[in-house]
Design a protein around this motif. Sequence first.
Motif, PDB file in Angstrom:
ATOM      1  N   ASN A  76       0.819  -1.218   0.000  1.00 27.96           N
ATOM      2  CA  ASN A  76       0.000   0.000   0.000  1.00 27.96           C
ATOM      3  C   ASN A  76       0.850   1.264   0.000  1.00 27.96           C
ATOM      4  OD1 ASN A  76      -2.341  -1.532  -0.022  1.00 27.96           O
ATOM      5  ND2 ASN A  76      -2.623  -1.431   2.191  1.00 27.96           N
ATOM      6  N   ILE A  77       1.900   1.275   0.796  1.00 25.97           N
ATOM      7  CA  ILE A  77       2.752   2.469   0.855  1.00 25.97           C
ATOM      8  C   ILE A  77       3.515   2.634  -0.453  1.00 25.97           C
ATOM      9  CG2 ILE A  77       4.748   3.510   2.006  1.00 25.97           C
ATOM     10  CD1 ILE A  77       3.662   2.337   4.624  1.00 25.97           C
ATOM     11  N   ALA A  78       4.012   1.533  -1.000  1.00 24.68           N
ATOM     12  CA  ALA A  78       4.710   1.619  -2.293  1.00 24.68           C
ATOM     13  C   ALA A  78       3.784   2.193  -3.355  1.00 24.68           C
ATOM     14  CB  ALA A  78       5.225   0.237  -2.711  1.00 24.68           C
ATOM     15  N   ALA A  79       2.552   1.705  -3.397  1.00 25.14           N
ATOM     16  CA  ALA A  79       1.579   2.206  -4.379  1.00 25.14           C
ATOM     17  C   ALA A  79       1.290   3.691  -4.158  1.00 25.14           C
ATOM     18  CB  ALA A  79       0.287   1.392  -4.296  1.00 25.14           C
ATOM     19  N   ALA A  80       1.216   4.111  -2.908  1.00 24.72           N
ATOM     20  CA  ALA A  80       0.953   5.524  -2.606  1.00 24.72           C
ATOM     21  C   ALA A  80       2.080   6.415  -3.109  1.00 24.72           C
ATOM     22  CB  ALA A  80       0.763   5.713  -1.097  1.00 24.72           C
ATOM     23  N   MET A  81       3.274   5.853  -3.229  1.00 28.97           N
ATOM     24  CA  MET A  81       4.422   6.638  -3.718  1.00 28.97           C
ATOM     25  C   MET A  81       4.695   6.387  -5.199  1.00 28.97           C
ATOM     26  SD  MET A  81       7.113   6.538  -0.529  1.00 28.97           S
ATOM     27  CE  MET A  81       7.215   4.759  -0.389  1.00 28.97           C
ATOM     28  N   GLY A  82       3.789   5.683  -5.879  1.00 30.18           N
ATOM     29  CA  GLY A  82       3.968   5.439  -7.310  1.00 30.18           C
ATOM     30  C   GLY A  82       4.925   4.297  -7.606  1.00 30.18           C
ATOM     31  N   GLY A  83       4.998   3.356  -6.706  1.00 31.89           N
ATOM     32  CA  GLY A  83       5.879   2.201  -6.908  1.00 31.89           C
ATOM     33  C   GLY A  83       5.130   0.915  -6.630  1.00 31.89           C
ATOM     34  N   ARG A  84       5.860  -0.162  -6.628  1.00 25.19           N
ATOM     35  CA  ARG A  84       5.281  -1.446  -6.253  1.00 25.19           C
ATOM     36  C   ARG A  84       6.271  -2.177  -5.374  1.00 25.19           C
ATOM     37  NH1 ARG A  84       6.648  -5.966  -9.759  1.00 25.19           N
ATOM     38  NH2 ARG A  84       8.122  -5.222 -11.298  1.00 25.19           N
ATOM     39  N   PHE A  85       5.735  -2.915  -4.442  1.00 25.69           N
ATOM     40  CA  PHE A  85       6.545  -3.672  -3.505  1.00 25.69           C
ATOM     41  C   PHE A  85       6.778  -5.062  -4.080  1.00 25.69           C
ATOM     42  CE2 PHE A  85       6.551  -6.605   0.204  1.00 25.69           C
ATOM     43  CZ  PHE A  85       7.802  -6.266   0.682  1.00 25.69           C
ATOM     44  N   VAL A  86       8.012  -5.486  -4.060  1.00 21.76           N
ATOM     45  CA  VAL A  86       8.385  -6.810  -4.574  1.00 21.76           C
ATOM     46  C   VAL A  86       9.097  -7.547  -3.457  1.00 21.76           C
ATOM     47  CG1 VAL A  86       9.743  -8.040  -6.307  1.00 21.76           C
ATOM     48  CG2 VAL A  86       8.694  -5.848  -6.883  1.00 21.76           C
ATOM     49  N   TYR A  87       8.739  -8.795  -3.233  1.00 18.16           N
ATOM     50  CA  TYR A  87       9.448  -9.588  -2.237  1.00 18.16           C
ATOM     51  C   TYR A  87       9.809 -10.940  -2.837  1.00 18.16           C
ATOM     52  CZ  TYR A  87       4.961 -11.909  -1.373  1.00 18.16           C
ATOM     53  OH  TYR A  87       3.793 -12.592  -1.503  1.00 18.16           O
ATOM     54  N   ALA A  88      10.800 -11.558  -2.261  1.00 16.29           N
ATOM     55  CA  ALA A  88      11.275 -12.833  -2.789  1.00 16.29           C
ATOM     56  C   ALA A  88      12.024 -13.591  -1.707  1.00 16.29           C
ATOM     57  CB  ALA A  88      12.215 -12.594  -3.972  1.00 16.29           C
ATOM     58  N   ILE A  89      12.070 -14.886  -1.860  1.00 10.88           N
ATOM     59  CA  ILE A  89      12.982 -15.712  -1.077  1.00 10.88           C
ATOM     60  C   ILE A  89      14.124 -16.051  -2.020  1.00 10.88           C
ATOM     61  CG2 ILE A  89      13.336 -17.912   0.082  1.00 10.88           C
ATOM     62  CD1 ILE A  89      10.403 -17.803   0.927  1.00 10.88           C
ATOM     63  N   VAL A  90      15.312 -15.671  -1.631  1.00 15.70           N
ATOM     64  CA  VAL A  90      16.484 -15.852  -2.479  1.00 15.70           C
ATOM     65  C   VAL A  90      17.343 -16.969  -1.892  1.00 15.70           C
ATOM     66  CG1 VAL A  90      18.507 -14.709  -3.458  1.00 15.70           C
ATOM     67  CG2 VAL A  90      16.395 -13.416  -3.114  1.00 15.70           C
TER      68      VAL A  90
END
Length: 148
Positions: A76-90
Amino acid sequence: MPDFIQRRRWARLLDRNAARFEDLPTPEKGWIATMRLALGMSAEQVAMRKGVSRNAVYQAERSEQDGAISLKQMENIAAAMGGRFVYAIVPDAPVEQLKYNQAVRNAQQMALDEPGFATWSVDEQQDWKDDAAAQQLHDMPLGFWDAE
Protein backbone atom coordinates in the motif's frame (compact mmCIF):
# COMPACT_ATOMS: atom_id res chain seq x y z
CA MET A 1 4.09 -33.48 -4.08
CA PRO A 2 4.97 -31.84 -7.41
CA ASP A 3 6.67 -33.92 -10.04
CA PHE A 4 10.33 -33.72 -11.00
CA ILE A 5 9.77 -31.48 -14.05
CA GLN A 6 7.75 -28.96 -12.05
CA ARG A 7 10.38 -28.89 -9.29
CA ARG A 8 13.09 -28.23 -11.90
CA ARG A 9 11.08 -25.34 -13.37
CA TRP A 10 10.67 -23.80 -9.94
CA ALA A 11 14.37 -24.31 -9.21
CA ARG A 12 15.36 -22.53 -12.44
CA LEU A 13 12.97 -19.66 -11.62
CA LEU A 14 14.49 -19.25 -8.14
CA ASP A 15 18.06 -19.50 -9.45
CA ARG A 16 17.46 -16.89 -12.18
CA ASN A 17 15.85 -14.47 -9.75
CA ALA A 18 18.50 -15.05 -7.08
CA ALA A 19 21.06 -13.65 -9.52
CA ARG A 20 18.98 -10.48 -9.86
CA PHE A 21 18.86 -9.85 -6.12
CA GLU A 22 22.36 -11.04 -5.27
CA ASP A 23 23.86 -7.59 -4.73
CA LEU A 24 20.73 -5.77 -3.56
CA PRO A 25 21.42 -4.35 -0.11
CA THR A 26 18.57 -2.96 1.96
CA PRO A 27 18.97 0.82 2.27
CA GLU A 28 20.08 2.00 5.70
CA LYS A 29 16.86 3.96 6.26
CA GLY A 30 14.69 1.17 4.78
CA TRP A 31 12.84 1.08 1.47
CA ILE A 32 9.90 3.29 2.47
CA ALA A 33 11.99 6.20 3.75
CA THR A 34 14.50 5.87 0.92
CA MET A 35 11.77 5.99 -1.76
CA ARG A 36 9.98 8.83 -0.01
CA LEU A 37 13.16 10.89 0.36
CA ALA A 38 14.30 10.15 -3.20
CA LEU A 39 10.95 11.44 -4.47
CA GLY A 40 11.16 14.50 -2.24
CA MET A 41 7.85 13.58 -0.60
CA SER A 42 7.04 14.44 2.98
CA ALA A 43 5.50 11.85 5.28
CA GLU A 44 2.38 14.01 5.23
CA GLN A 45 2.16 13.81 1.43
CA VAL A 46 2.50 10.02 1.50
CA ALA A 47 -0.09 9.90 4.29
CA MET A 48 -2.58 11.95 2.24
CA ARG A 49 -2.15 9.62 -0.74
CA LYS A 50 -2.58 6.57 1.47
CA GLY A 51 -5.43 8.01 3.56
CA VAL A 52 -3.65 7.74 6.90
CA SER A 53 -1.93 10.08 9.34
CA ARG A 54 1.64 11.33 8.99
CA ASN A 55 2.47 9.42 12.17
CA ALA A 56 1.24 6.21 10.52
CA VAL A 57 3.81 6.71 7.76
CA TYR A 58 6.60 7.30 10.29
CA GLN A 59 5.42 4.24 12.22
CA ALA A 60 5.52 2.17 9.01
CA GLU A 61 9.09 3.33 8.40
CA ARG A 62 10.07 2.26 11.94
CA SER A 63 8.19 -1.03 11.62
CA GLU A 64 10.00 -1.78 8.37
CA GLN A 65 13.37 -1.25 10.02
CA ASP A 66 12.29 -3.48 12.92
CA GLY A 67 11.08 -6.18 10.50
CA ALA A 68 7.56 -5.88 11.87
CA ILE A 69 5.70 -4.45 8.86
CA SER A 70 3.18 -6.49 6.90
CA LEU A 71 3.56 -7.25 3.23
CA LYS A 72 0.17 -5.62 2.59
CA GLN A 73 1.29 -2.43 4.31
CA MET A 74 4.48 -2.35 2.20
CA GLU A 75 2.36 -2.84 -0.96
CA ASN A 76 0.00 0.00 0.00
CA ILE A 77 2.75 2.47 0.86
CA ALA A 78 4.71 1.62 -2.29
CA ALA A 79 1.58 2.21 -4.38
CA ALA A 80 0.95 5.52 -2.61
CA MET A 81 4.42 6.64 -3.72
CA GLY A 82 3.97 5.44 -7.31
CA GLY A 83 5.88 2.20 -6.91
CA ARG A 84 5.28 -1.45 -6.25
CA PHE A 85 6.55 -3.67 -3.50
CA VAL A 86 8.39 -6.81 -4.57
CA TYR A 87 9.45 -9.59 -2.24
CA ALA A 88 11.27 -12.83 -2.79
CA ILE A 89 12.98 -15.71 -1.08
CA VAL A 90 16.48 -15.85 -2.48
CA PRO A 91 18.33 -19.16 -2.10
CA ASP A 92 21.84 -18.98 -0.62
CA ALA A 93 23.08 -21.23 -3.44
CA PRO A 94 21.59 -22.76 -6.60
CA VAL A 95 18.62 -24.94 -5.66
CA GLU A 96 20.28 -28.11 -6.97
CA GLN A 97 23.29 -27.37 -4.75
CA LEU A 98 21.04 -26.97 -1.70
CA LYS A 99 19.38 -30.30 -2.49
CA TYR A 100 22.75 -32.00 -3.03
CA ASN A 101 24.10 -30.64 0.27
CA GLN A 102 21.05 -32.04 2.08
CA ALA A 103 21.45 -35.42 0.35
CA VAL A 104 25.08 -35.55 1.51
CA ARG A 105 24.04 -34.71 5.10
CA ASN A 106 21.42 -37.46 4.94
CA ALA A 107 23.93 -39.96 3.59
CA GLN A 108 26.38 -39.10 6.36
CA GLN A 109 23.63 -39.62 8.94
CA MET A 110 22.61 -42.90 7.31
CA ALA A 111 26.23 -44.08 7.41
CA LEU A 112 26.11 -43.97 11.21
CA ASP A 113 23.41 -46.66 11.12
CA GLU A 114 25.11 -48.84 8.49
CA PRO A 115 26.47 -52.04 10.12
CA GLY A 116 30.26 -52.32 9.92
CA PHE A 117 30.63 -48.97 8.13
CA ALA A 118 33.55 -47.90 10.33
CA THR A 119 35.52 -51.01 9.31
CA TRP A 120 35.29 -50.29 5.58
CA SER A 121 38.11 -48.65 3.68
CA VAL A 122 37.95 -44.90 3.12
CA ASP A 123 37.19 -45.47 -0.58
CA GLU A 124 34.36 -47.92 0.23
CA GLN A 125 32.91 -45.48 2.73
CA GLN A 126 33.02 -42.62 0.22
CA ASP A 127 31.48 -44.76 -2.53
CA TRP A 128 28.68 -45.82 -0.18
CA LYS A 129 27.98 -42.19 0.86
CA ASP A 130 28.06 -41.02 -2.77
CA ASP A 131 25.59 -43.76 -3.75
CA ALA A 132 23.35 -43.02 -0.76
CA ALA A 133 23.34 -39.29 -1.60
CA ALA A 134 22.51 -40.02 -5.26
CA GLN A 135 19.67 -42.29 -4.15
CA GLN A 136 18.39 -39.57 -1.81
CA LEU A 137 18.40 -37.03 -4.65
CA HIS A 138 16.61 -39.42 -6.96
CA ASP A 139 13.94 -40.57 -4.50
CA MET A 140 13.48 -37.39 -2.45
CA PRO A 141 12.00 -39.48 0.39
CA LEU A 142 9.45 -38.00 2.79
CA GLY A 143 12.00 -37.17 5.49
CA PHE A 144 14.53 -35.70 3.05
CA TRP A 145 14.54 -32.25 4.68
CA ASP A 146 14.12 -33.39 8.29
CA ALA A 147 17.80 -33.37 9.28
CA GLU A 148 19.73 -30.10 9.42
